[in-house]
Enzyme design. Structure first.
Site, short mmCIF file in Angstrom:
data_model
loop_
_atom_site.label_atom_id
_atom_site.label_comp_id
_atom_site.label_asym_id
_atom_site.label_seq_id
_atom_site.Cartn_x
_atom_site.Cartn_y
_atom_site.Cartn_z
N CYS A 135 0.83 -1.21 0.00
CA CYS A 135 0.00 0.00 0.00
C CYS A 135 0.87 1.26 0.00
CB CYS A 135 -0.91 -0.05 1.23
SG CYS A 135 -1.81 1.44 1.56
N CYS A 138 -0.24 3.96 2.39
CA CYS A 138 0.12 3.70 3.80
C CYS A 138 1.60 3.98 4.04
CB CYS A 138 -0.13 2.24 4.18
SG CYS A 138 -1.77 1.64 3.74
N ASP A 139 2.46 3.49 3.16
CA ASP A 139 3.89 3.43 3.48
C ASP A 139 4.79 4.28 2.58
OD1 ASP A 139 3.30 1.64 5.49
OD2 ASP A 139 3.37 -0.08 4.15
C1 LIG Z 1 1.30 -5.36 5.17
C2 LIG Z 1 0.11 -4.43 5.25
C3 LIG Z 1 0.29 -3.14 5.73
C4 LIG Z 1 -0.79 -2.27 5.82
N1 LIG Z 1 -0.59 -1.02 6.32
C5 LIG Z 1 -1.64 -0.18 6.47
C6 LIG Z 1 -1.46 1.13 7.02
O1 LIG Z 1 -0.35 1.54 7.36
N2 LIG Z 1 -2.57 1.91 7.13
C7 LIG Z 1 -3.81 1.51 6.74
O2 LIG Z 1 -4.78 2.26 6.89
N3 LIG Z 1 -4.00 0.27 6.21
C8 LIG Z 1 -2.96 -0.58 6.07
N4 LIG Z 1 -3.15 -1.81 5.51
C9 LIG Z 1 -4.50 -2.18 5.07
C10 LIG Z 1 -5.37 -2.58 6.29
O3 LIG Z 1 -4.67 -3.53 7.05
C11 LIG Z 1 -6.69 -3.14 5.80
O4 LIG Z 1 -7.33 -2.16 5.01
C12 LIG Z 1 -7.60 -3.50 6.97
O5 LIG Z 1 -6.97 -4.37 7.87
C13 LIG Z 1 -8.90 -4.15 6.49
O6 LIG Z 1 -9.65 -4.41 7.61
P1 LIG Z 1 -10.84 -5.46 7.59
O7 LIG Z 1 -11.38 -5.46 8.98
O8 LIG Z 1 -11.76 -5.15 6.48
O9 LIG Z 1 -10.20 -6.88 7.23
P2 LIG Z 1 -8.89 -7.65 7.65
O10 LIG Z 1 -7.95 -6.81 8.42
O11 LIG Z 1 -8.42 -8.29 6.39
O12 LIG Z 1 -9.45 -8.77 8.62
C14 LIG Z 1 -10.25 -9.81 8.16
C15 LIG Z 1 -10.64 -10.67 9.33
O13 LIG Z 1 -11.61 -11.63 8.89
C16 LIG Z 1 -11.32 -12.87 9.49
N5 LIG Z 1 -11.92 -13.94 8.69
C17 LIG Z 1 -11.72 -14.24 7.38
N6 LIG Z 1 -12.44 -15.33 7.04
C18 LIG Z 1 -13.11 -15.71 8.16
C19 LIG Z 1 -14.00 -16.77 8.45
N7 LIG Z 1 -14.37 -17.66 7.53
N8 LIG Z 1 -14.50 -16.88 9.72
C20 LIG Z 1 -14.16 -15.97 10.67
N9 LIG Z 1 -13.33 -14.94 10.44
C21 LIG Z 1 -12.80 -14.82 9.21
C22 LIG Z 1 -9.79 -12.92 9.55
O14 LIG Z 1 -9.35 -13.87 10.51
C23 LIG Z 1 -9.49 -11.47 9.94
O15 LIG Z 1 -9.55 -11.35 11.33
C24 LIG Z 1 -2.08 -2.71 5.42
C25 LIG Z 1 -2.26 -4.00 4.92
C26 LIG Z 1 -1.18 -4.87 4.84
C27 LIG Z 1 -1.38 -6.26 4.33
#
Ligand SMILES: Cc1cc2nc3c(=O)[nH]c(=O)nc-3n(C[C@H](O)[C@H](O)[C@H](O)COP(=O)(O)OP(=O)(O)OC[C@H]3O[C@@H](n4cnc5c(N)ncnc54)[C@H](O)[C@@H]3O)c2cc1C
Length: 307
Positions: A135, A138-139
């Site tokens: 991203c 982000c970075d």
């Molecule tokens: C390396 C990296 C760095 C990042 N840095 C930043 C940053 O600096 N700033 C920023 O704003 N964003 C950053 N992001 C993006 C940010 O992490 C995501 O936008 C955010 O985490 C999305 O949140 P979410 O809750 O939608 O899903 P996710 O964080 O993807 O969480 C999904 C959840 O669903 C659960 N899940 C999936 N399938 C199932 C199932 N069948 N049953 C039960 N649970 C399930 C998983 O276990 C997980 O807990 C980064 C992403 C990455 C990969």
């Protein structure tokens, strides 16, 4: 019978839980196999409001979790393996936990996130958050005035390259094919940038660095060349975690859950979706938390009008 089952424990799921718990609809949240979600795979998060010095991804999501627990969210460390979603308004949705237990609920919030696609090269995993990123928004700032590379030829890669070109010295854009996949307008914008150096028909064959990224090796026309860079941005796509919902909900062509304009409602009554699983554009912690809040408010209203 539950009112609110939340699937997922990233910023979207936990924020939905805070709002649902404070609205007294007693959420039950399933964490899945990545408790805390994608943020637990990164080091520093510098763009989440309220943390002027930045915060580690783990700490940030743990703080959101603590807040959800404070209002009595029931958190279950298990994975949902199947869903049977009702088509009826006021219908009962069935959520199957670990292939055995069935939970019944009037409402469901899906926050299962997405998974970035990896290159599959040695050293890639270990340097995520230490120079390798998915991203630029982000970075990118960590690499101000430095040289970076970005992999991918689609819209996201070109948008990120354009963003990076404004803050970095040189941006190496590595594209596997002999042309861009991105829209013409983005292509034209990129071709005008003097500090973006494009490598078509190329791939990264080596990642250099032990404790942090120091460089990459690019293979083009059977020749390997090494470039010193401080940041590598992988923009070859994300897979939304929607396998469970394929025959249950309307998805877009990339597999993201479709929500109705301006809300988090899916095509099934009482089923709402938040975070990256329904967002192929912004994919940020703050937007996920924002739509998590929206989903809880949408579900609370749905339940109110049922009663
Ligand atoms: C390396 C990296 C760095 C990042 N840095 C930043 C940053 O600096 N700033 C920023 O704003 N964003 C950053 N992001 C993006 C940010 O992490 C995501 O936008 C955010 O985490 C999305 O949140 P979410 O809750 O939608 O899903 P996710 O964080 O993807 O969480 C999904 C959840 O669903 C659960 N899940 C999936 N399938 C199932 C199932 N069948 N049953 C039960 N649970 C399930 C998983 O276990 C997980 O807990 C980064 C992403 C990455 C990969």
């Amino acid at each position: 019978m539950e009112n609110c089952v939340i699937i997922g424990s990233g910023p979207a799921g936990y924020t939905a839980a805070i709002y649902a718990a404070r609205a007294d609809i007693k959420p039950v949240l399933f964490t899945g196999n990545i408790p805390g979600g994608q943020l637990t795979t990164t080091t520093n998060v510098d763009n989440y409001p309220g943390f002027p010095e930045g915060i580690s991804g783990n700490k940030l999501v743990n703080r959101i979790k603590k807040q959800a627990i404070r209002f009595n969210t029931k958190i279950i460390d298990k994975t949902i393996t199947e869903v049977r979603l009702s088509n009826q308004r006021g219908g009962i949705h069935r959520i199957i936990v670990d292939k055995k237990n069935i939970i019944e609920s009037k409402g469901v919030i899906i926050a299962t996130g997405s998974s970035p696609k990896f290159l599959g090269i040695d050293g890639e995993n270990k340097l995520i958050g230490l120079g390798i990123s998915f991203c630029a928004t982000c970075d990118g700032f960590f690499h101000k005035g430095k040289d970076v590379a970005i992999v991918g030829g689609g819209d996201t890669a070109l948008e990120e390259a354009s963003f990076l070109s404004k803050i970095c010295r040189k941006v190496y854009l590595v594209i596997r094919k002999k042309s861009f996949k991105a829209s013409k307008i983005l292509q034209n914008r990129i071709l005008k940038k003097k500090n973006i150096i494009i490598f078509f028909c190329s791939q990264i064959t080596k990642i250099i660095g032990n404790n942090f990224l120091e460089g990459i090796q690019i293979l083009q026309n059977k020749t390997n060349k090494i470039f010193s860079i401080s940041g590598l941005f992988i923009a070859i796509g994300h897979n939304p975690n929607t396998e469970l919902f394929k025959n249950q909900l309307k998805l877009d062509e990339k597999g993201y859950i479709l929500v109705k304009n301006g809300s988090t409602a899916t095509n099934k009554p009482g089923v709402f979706s938040a975070g990256d699983v329904q967002d192929s554009v912004y994919r940020q912690a703050i937007t996920s938390a924002g739509t998590g809040c929206m989903a809880a408010i949408d579900l609370e209203k749905y339940l109110f009008f049922l009663s």
